[in-house]
Scaffold this motif. Structure first.
Motif, PDB file in Angstrom:
ATOM      1  N   ASN A   1      -3.883   9.748   6.127  1.00 58.01           N
ATOM      2  CA  ASN A   1      -4.914  10.511   6.837  1.00 58.01           C
ATOM      3  C   ASN A   1      -4.860  11.989   6.458  1.00 58.01           C
ATOM      4  N   CYS A   2      -3.661  12.539   6.352  1.00 61.37           N
ATOM      5  CA  CYS A   2      -3.511  13.947   5.947  1.00 61.37           C
ATOM      6  C   CYS A   2      -4.055  14.157   4.540  1.00 61.37           C
ATOM      7  N   LEU A   3      -3.715  13.257   3.631  1.00 60.51           N
ATOM      8  CA  LEU A   3      -4.188  13.373   2.242  1.00 60.51           C
ATOM      9  C   LEU A   3      -5.706  13.261   2.175  1.00 60.51           C
ATOM     10  N   ASP A   4      -6.289  12.348   2.947  1.00 60.24           N
ATOM     11  CA  ASP A   4      -7.750  12.216   2.989  1.00 60.24           C
ATOM     12  C   ASP A   4      -8.388  13.518   3.470  1.00 60.24           C
ATOM     13  N   HIS A   5      -7.829  14.104   4.527  1.00 61.54           N
ATOM     14  CA  HIS A   5      -8.380  15.354   5.068  1.00 61.54           C
ATOM     15  C   HIS A   5      -8.249  16.493   4.064  1.00 61.54           C
ATOM     16  N   LEU A   6      -7.064  16.644   3.464  1.00 53.00           N
ATOM     17  CA  LEU A   6      -6.842  17.734   2.507  1.00 53.00           C
ATOM     18  C   LEU A   6      -7.729  17.580   1.272  1.00 53.00           C
ATOM     19  N   THR A   7      -7.941  16.341   0.840  1.00 50.59           N
ATOM     20  CA  THR A   7      -8.806  16.085  -0.315  1.00 50.59           C
ATOM     21  C   THR A   7     -10.261  16.384   0.025  1.00 50.59           C
ATOM     22  N   SER A   8     -10.729  15.890   1.165  1.00 49.51           N
ATOM     23  CA  SER A   8     -12.131  16.107   1.534  1.00 49.51           C
ATOM     24  C   SER A   8     -12.423  17.575   1.820  1.00 49.51           C
ATOM     25  N   ALA A   9     -11.404  18.339   2.218  1.00 47.75           N
ATOM     26  CA  ALA A   9     -11.583  19.776   2.456  1.00 47.75           C
ATOM     27  C   ALA A   9     -11.488  20.573   1.156  1.00 47.75           C
ATOM     28  N   GLY A  10     -11.191  19.897   0.031  1.00 47.00           N
ATOM     29  CA  GLY A  10     -11.102  20.577  -1.258  1.00 47.00           C
ATOM     30  C   GLY A  10      -9.810  21.359  -1.442  1.00 47.00           C
ATOM     31  N   LEU A  11      -8.784  21.026  -0.679  1.00 48.26           N
ATOM     32  CA  LEU A  11      -7.518  21.759  -0.743  1.00 48.26           C
ATOM     33  C   LEU A  11      -6.532  21.152  -1.734  1.00 48.26           C
ATOM     34  N   ILE A  12      -6.738  19.890  -2.091  1.00 45.47           N
ATOM     35  CA  ILE A  12      -5.939  19.210  -3.105  1.00 45.47           C
ATOM     36  C   ILE A  12      -6.880  18.316  -3.908  1.00 45.47           C
TER      37      ILE A  12
ATOM     38  N   LEU B   1     -10.971  29.868  -0.426  1.00 41.33           N
ATOM     39  CA  LEU B   1     -12.055  28.892  -0.469  1.00 41.33           C
ATOM     40  C   LEU B   1     -13.058  29.084   0.661  1.00 41.33           C
ATOM     41  N   GLY B   2     -12.714  29.921   1.629  1.00 36.00           N
ATOM     42  CA  GLY B   2     -13.606  30.127   2.765  1.00 36.00           C
ATOM     43  C   GLY B   2     -13.714  28.884   3.627  1.00 36.00           C
ATOM     44  N   LYS B   3     -12.640  28.135   3.706  1.00 39.37           N
ATOM     45  CA  LYS B   3     -12.637  26.880   4.469  1.00 39.37           C
ATOM     46  C   LYS B   3     -12.059  27.115   5.852  1.00 39.37           C
ATOM     47  N   ASP B   4     -12.537  26.332   6.791  1.00 41.19           N
ATOM     48  CA  ASP B   4     -12.001  26.353   8.145  1.00 41.19           C
ATOM     49  C   ASP B   4     -11.594  24.918   8.481  1.00 41.19           C
ATOM     50  N   ALA B   5     -10.503  24.476   7.871  1.00 38.48           N
ATOM     51  CA  ALA B   5     -10.037  23.110   8.081  1.00 38.48           C
ATOM     52  C   ALA B   5      -9.097  23.063   9.282  1.00 38.48           C
ATOM     53  N   ARG B   6      -9.173  21.968  10.020  1.00 39.02           N
ATOM     54  CA  ARG B   6      -8.243  21.790  11.133  1.00 39.02           C
ATOM     55  C   ARG B   6      -6.897  21.366  10.543  1.00 39.02           C
ATOM     56  N   LEU B   7      -5.912  22.236  10.683  1.00 45.64           N
ATOM     57  CA  LEU B   7      -4.624  21.964  10.064  1.00 45.64           C
ATOM     58  C   LEU B   7      -3.566  21.649  11.116  1.00 45.64           C
ATOM     59  N   THR B   8      -3.279  20.383  11.246  1.00 44.50           N
ATOM     60  CA  THR B   8      -2.231  19.943  12.148  1.00 44.50           C
ATOM     61  C   THR B   8      -0.880  20.222  11.486  1.00 44.50           C
ATOM     62  N   PRO B   9       0.191  20.202  12.254  1.00 43.88           N
ATOM     63  CA  PRO B   9       1.516  20.385  11.637  1.00 43.88           C
ATOM     64  C   PRO B   9       1.806  19.353  10.543  1.00 43.88           C
ATOM     65  N   HIS B  10       1.360  18.117  10.736  1.00 41.17           N
ATOM     66  CA  HIS B  10       1.588  17.100   9.700  1.00 41.17           C
ATOM     67  C   HIS B  10       0.810  17.425   8.430  1.00 41.17           C
ATOM     68  N   ARG B  11      -0.431  17.894   8.554  1.00 43.44           N
ATOM     69  CA  ARG B  11      -1.214  18.243   7.368  1.00 43.44           C
ATOM     70  C   ARG B  11      -0.546  19.372   6.604  1.00 43.44           C
ATOM     71  N   ARG B  12      -0.041  20.366   7.339  1.00 43.75           N
ATOM     72  CA  ARG B  12       0.677  21.466   6.691  1.00 43.75           C
ATOM     73  C   ARG B  12       1.927  20.947   5.970  1.00 43.75           C
ATOM     74  N   GLU B  13       2.648  20.072   6.618  1.00 47.74           N
ATOM     75  CA  GLU B  13       3.878  19.515   6.033  1.00 47.74           C
ATOM     76  C   GLU B  13       3.567  18.746   4.756  1.00 47.74           C
ATOM     77  N   VAL B  14       2.554  17.890   4.793  1.00 48.15           N
ATOM     78  CA  VAL B  14       2.175  17.105   3.615  1.00 48.15           C
ATOM     79  C   VAL B  14       1.736  18.043   2.488  1.00 48.15           C
TER      80      VAL B  14
END
Length: 150
Positions: A69-80, A22-35
């Motif tokens: 918060n993780c779901l909001d970030h992943l959704t807004s980044a277009g990852l889910i 996707l050419g994205k540069d999202a800030r991925l915290t350990p919790h975001r990766r886990e979710v």
């Protein structure tokens, strides 16, 4: 003296590959990766509460607010994808391929349904002239085969 061992680079995860494509540069915290990993392994389009229960087994100190918060970030980044089914809780989907969702009104199961042939939504529906479709959010409701057989 033994030769120095070379450290193997970490194998890219599904999330890393998705970011690269996707050419994205999202800030991925350990919790975001886990979710993301828990969601990607799910086939049932879980709610945030469902994901919280599953992630809590792997990360006992995570809170429900952090999962949201993780779901909001992943959704807004277009990852889910966020899946809305009438008035129920929002559900989440890691499948980014073009598809719709079939919702069984008897058992509540949500199933991905992919087009049987190439599909152009702008040609299927009578949309305003000049419309450019960027994505579709469609849910088909009915009864699944297992429930219909009962």
């Amino acid at each position: 003296m033994p030769p120095p061992t070379q450290r193997q680079p970490a194998k890219p995860t599904g999330l890393d590959c998705r970011l690269a494509v996707l050419g994205k540069d999202a800030r991925l915290t350990p919790h975001r990766r886990e979710v993301f990993e828990v969601l990607a392994a799910s086939t049932d389009h879980p709610t945030a509460t469902d994901l919280y229960t599953r992630v809590k087994d792997r990360s006992p100190h995570i809170s429900l607010a952090t999962v949201y918060n993780c779901l909001d970030h992943l959704t807004s980044a277009g990852l889910i994808k966020l899946v809305h089914l009438e008035r129920g809780q929002s559900r989440y989907c890691a499948n980014l391929h073009e598809h719709v969702h079939f919702h069984c009104e008897t058992c509540g199961k949500v199933i991905d349904a992919h087009p049987a042939t190439d599909f152009d939504p702008a040609k299927f529906w009578n949309l305003p002239k000049g419309t450019r479709v960027t994505r579709t959010d469609l849910a088909i409701h009915g009864t699944c085969d297992a429930c219909a057989a009962k």
